[in-house]
Motif scaffolding. Sequence first.
Motif, PDB file in Angstrom:
ATOM      1  N   LEU A  11     104.597  16.322  97.991  1.00 18.80           N
ATOM      2  CA  LEU A  11     103.975  17.634  98.045  1.00 18.80           C
ATOM      3  C   LEU A  11     104.553  18.602  97.013  1.00 18.80           C
ATOM      4  O   LEU A  11     103.791  19.280  96.318  1.00 18.80           O
ATOM      5  CB  LEU A  11     104.058  18.211  99.456  1.00 18.80           C
ATOM      6  N   PRO A  12     105.877  18.696  96.852  1.00 22.92           N
ATOM      7  CA  PRO A  12     106.396  19.588  95.803  1.00 22.92           C
ATOM      8  C   PRO A  12     105.990  19.156  94.394  1.00 22.92           C
ATOM      9  O   PRO A  12     105.905  19.979  93.487  1.00 22.92           O
ATOM     10  CB  PRO A  12     107.910  19.517  95.971  1.00 22.92           C
ATOM     11  N   LEU A  13     105.740  17.875  94.193  1.00 26.11           N
ATOM     12  CA  LEU A  13     105.303  17.402  92.885  1.00 26.11           C
ATOM     13  C   LEU A  13     103.815  17.661  92.657  1.00 26.11           C
ATOM     14  O   LEU A  13     103.386  17.928  91.531  1.00 26.11           O
ATOM     15  CB  LEU A  13     105.591  15.901  92.749  1.00 26.11           C
ATOM     16  N   ALA A  14     103.026  17.570  93.724  1.00 22.68           N
ATOM     17  CA  ALA A  14     101.579  17.741  93.598  1.00 22.68           C
ATOM     18  C   ALA A  14     101.170  19.208  93.560  1.00 22.68           C
ATOM     19  O   ALA A  14     100.135  19.545  92.982  1.00 22.68           O
ATOM     20  CB  ALA A  14     100.874  17.033  94.746  1.00 22.68           C
ATOM     21  N   ALA A  15     101.948  20.092  94.151  1.00 30.18           N
ATOM     22  CA  ALA A  15     101.580  21.504  94.236  1.00 30.18           C
ATOM     23  C   ALA A  15     101.364  22.152  92.859  1.00 30.18           C
ATOM     24  O   ALA A  15     100.355  22.831  92.655  1.00 30.18           O
ATOM     25  CB  ALA A  15     102.613  22.267  95.052  1.00 30.18           C
ATOM     26  N   PRO A  16     102.251  21.978  91.866  1.00 28.71           N
ATOM     27  CA  PRO A  16     101.988  22.584  90.554  1.00 28.71           C
ATOM     28  C   PRO A  16     100.759  21.993  89.863  1.00 28.71           C
ATOM     29  O   PRO A  16     100.021  22.712  89.193  1.00 28.71           O
ATOM     30  CB  PRO A  16     103.248  22.292  89.743  1.00 28.71           C
ATOM     31  N   VAL A  17     100.522  20.712  90.050  1.00 26.68           N
ATOM     32  CA  VAL A  17      99.350  20.087  89.434  1.00 26.68           C
ATOM     33  C   VAL A  17      98.073  20.639  90.055  1.00 26.68           C
ATOM     34  O   VAL A  17      97.134  21.025  89.355  1.00 26.68           O
ATOM     35  CB  VAL A  17      99.417  18.542  89.574  1.00 26.68           C
ATOM     36  N   ILE A  18      98.036  20.701  91.380  1.00 24.38           N
ATOM     37  CA  ILE A  18      96.865  21.243  92.065  1.00 24.38           C
ATOM     38  C   ILE A  18      96.668  22.721  91.706  1.00 24.38           C
ATOM     39  O   ILE A  18      95.550  23.167  91.445  1.00 24.38           O
ATOM     40  CB  ILE A  18      97.008  21.048  93.594  1.00 24.38           C
ATOM     41  N   GLY A  19      97.760  23.467  91.653  1.00 20.03           N
ATOM     42  CA  GLY A  19      97.668  24.877  91.275  1.00 20.03           C
ATOM     43  C   GLY A  19      97.128  25.080  89.869  1.00 20.03           C
ATOM     44  O   GLY A  19      96.307  25.975  89.636  1.00 20.03           O
ATOM     45  N   SER A  20      97.563  24.275  88.913  1.00 19.01           N
ATOM     46  CA  SER A  20      97.067  24.428  87.543  1.00 19.01           C
ATOM     47  C   SER A  20      95.604  24.028  87.422  1.00 19.01           C
ATOM     48  O   SER A  20      94.847  24.640  86.663  1.00 19.01           O
ATOM     49  CB  SER A  20      97.930  23.618  86.573  1.00 19.01           C
ATOM     50  N   VAL A  21      95.160  23.026  88.177  1.00 20.09           N
ATOM     51  CA  VAL A  21      93.741  22.644  88.159  1.00 20.09           C
ATOM     52  C   VAL A  21      92.888  23.754  88.762  1.00 20.09           C
ATOM     53  O   VAL A  21      91.826  24.097  88.226  1.00 20.09           O
ATOM     54  CB  VAL A  21      93.532  21.300  88.896  1.00 20.09           C
ATOM     55  N   VAL A  22      93.347  24.340  89.860  1.00 19.47           N
ATOM     56  CA  VAL A  22      92.602  25.446  90.480  1.00 19.47           C
ATOM     57  C   VAL A  22      92.535  26.630  89.526  1.00 19.47           C
ATOM     58  O   VAL A  22      91.480  27.243  89.341  1.00 19.47           O
ATOM     59  CB  VAL A  22      93.252  25.840  91.823  1.00 19.47           C
ATOM     60  N   TRP A  23      93.653  26.963  88.877  1.00 19.32           N
ATOM     61  CA  TRP A  23      93.666  28.089  87.939  1.00 19.32           C
ATOM     62  C   TRP A  23      92.753  27.808  86.743  1.00 19.32           C
ATOM     63  O   TRP A  23      91.991  28.678  86.328  1.00 19.32           O
ATOM     64  CB  TRP A  23      95.077  28.377  87.458  1.00 19.32           C
ATOM     65  N   ALA A  24      92.804  26.619  86.174  1.00 22.81           N
ATOM     66  CA  ALA A  24      91.964  26.290  85.026  1.00 22.81           C
ATOM     67  C   ALA A  24      90.494  26.326  85.398  1.00 22.81           C
ATOM     68  O   ALA A  24      89.642  26.735  84.599  1.00 22.81           O
ATOM     69  CB  ALA A  24      92.344  24.926  84.470  1.00 22.81           C
ATOM     70  N   THR A  25      90.173  25.912  86.613  1.00 23.14           N
ATOM     71  CA  THR A  25      88.783  25.953  87.052  1.00 23.14           C
ATOM     72  C   THR A  25      88.315  27.394  87.243  1.00 23.14           C
ATOM     73  O   THR A  25      87.202  27.746  86.872  1.00 23.14           O
ATOM     74  CB  THR A  25      88.622  25.178  88.379  1.00 23.14           C
ATOM     75  N   ARG A  26      89.164  28.223  87.786  1.00 20.46           N
ATOM     76  CA  ARG A  26      88.781  29.610  88.042  1.00 20.46           C
ATOM     77  C   ARG A  26      88.749  30.446  86.767  1.00 20.46           C
ATOM     78  O   ARG A  26      87.815  31.193  86.533  1.00 20.46           O
ATOM     79  CB  ARG A  26      89.758  30.250  89.020  1.00 20.46           C
ATOM     80  N   ALA A  27      89.779  30.329  85.935  1.00 14.15           N
ATOM     81  CA  ALA A  27      89.898  31.187  84.761  1.00 14.15           C
ATOM     82  C   ALA A  27      89.193  30.618  83.541  1.00 14.15           C
ATOM     83  O   ALA A  27      88.748  31.356  82.676  1.00 14.15           O
ATOM     84  CB  ALA A  27      91.373  31.402  84.427  1.00 14.15           C
ATOM     85  N   GLY A  28      89.075  29.300  83.434  1.00 10.01           N
ATOM     86  CA  GLY A  28      88.464  28.696  82.263  1.00 10.01           C
ATOM     87  C   GLY A  28      89.436  28.615  81.102  1.00 10.01           C
ATOM     88  O   GLY A  28      90.545  29.147  81.140  1.00 10.01           O
ATOM     89  N   HIS A  29      89.021  27.960  80.036  1.00 14.77           N
ATOM     90  CA  HIS A  29      89.851  27.779  78.855  1.00 14.77           C
ATOM     91  C   HIS A  29      90.059  29.134  78.169  1.00 14.77           C
ATOM     92  O   HIS A  29      89.111  29.791  77.765  1.00 14.77           O
ATOM     93  CB  HIS A  29      89.166  26.798  77.904  1.00 14.77           C
ATOM     94  N   GLY A  30      91.281  29.555  78.051  1.00 15.54           N
ATOM     95  CA  GLY A  30      91.577  30.832  77.413  1.00 15.54           C
ATOM     96  C   GLY A  30      91.138  32.029  78.241  1.00 15.54           C
ATOM     97  O   GLY A  30      91.011  33.129  77.717  1.00 15.54           O
TER      98      GLY A  30
END
Length: 118
Positions: A11-30
């Motif tokens: 879980l501590p290893l997956a949390a940053p990966v899941i968080g970055s995917v959620v952020w990239a999906t919400r904010a988009g490239h740049g």
Amino acid sequence: PTTALAVATYLPLAAPVIGSVVWATRAGHGGHRLPALSGEEEEDSGVVQRDDDRHWFLAGTVYANRHDPALVLHARFGQSWTLNLGHPVTWAILAVLAGAMLLAALGVIELPERQSLL
């Protein structure tokens, strides 16, 4: 090892990966999907906004904007370039290239022979 131990380990290893995917999906490239700040939506500087989602197709790989004068521009992702398929000159260039490939495939145009280095 139990299931609870495996979850506690990964879980501590997956949390940053899941968080970055959620952020990239919400904010988009740049950050192109982030909402405009107050006052930005009325602003008209006459500059073409190439990061507008309306002009990008096929998951951000194809660009088509009739109002953009550029023929070639930076791709949305990575360090490559893409063609503006909304520009009529781009279609003329692609038609010439397709015609040359067709003539080469039919044997009308002879392609150079590959030279051996040995």
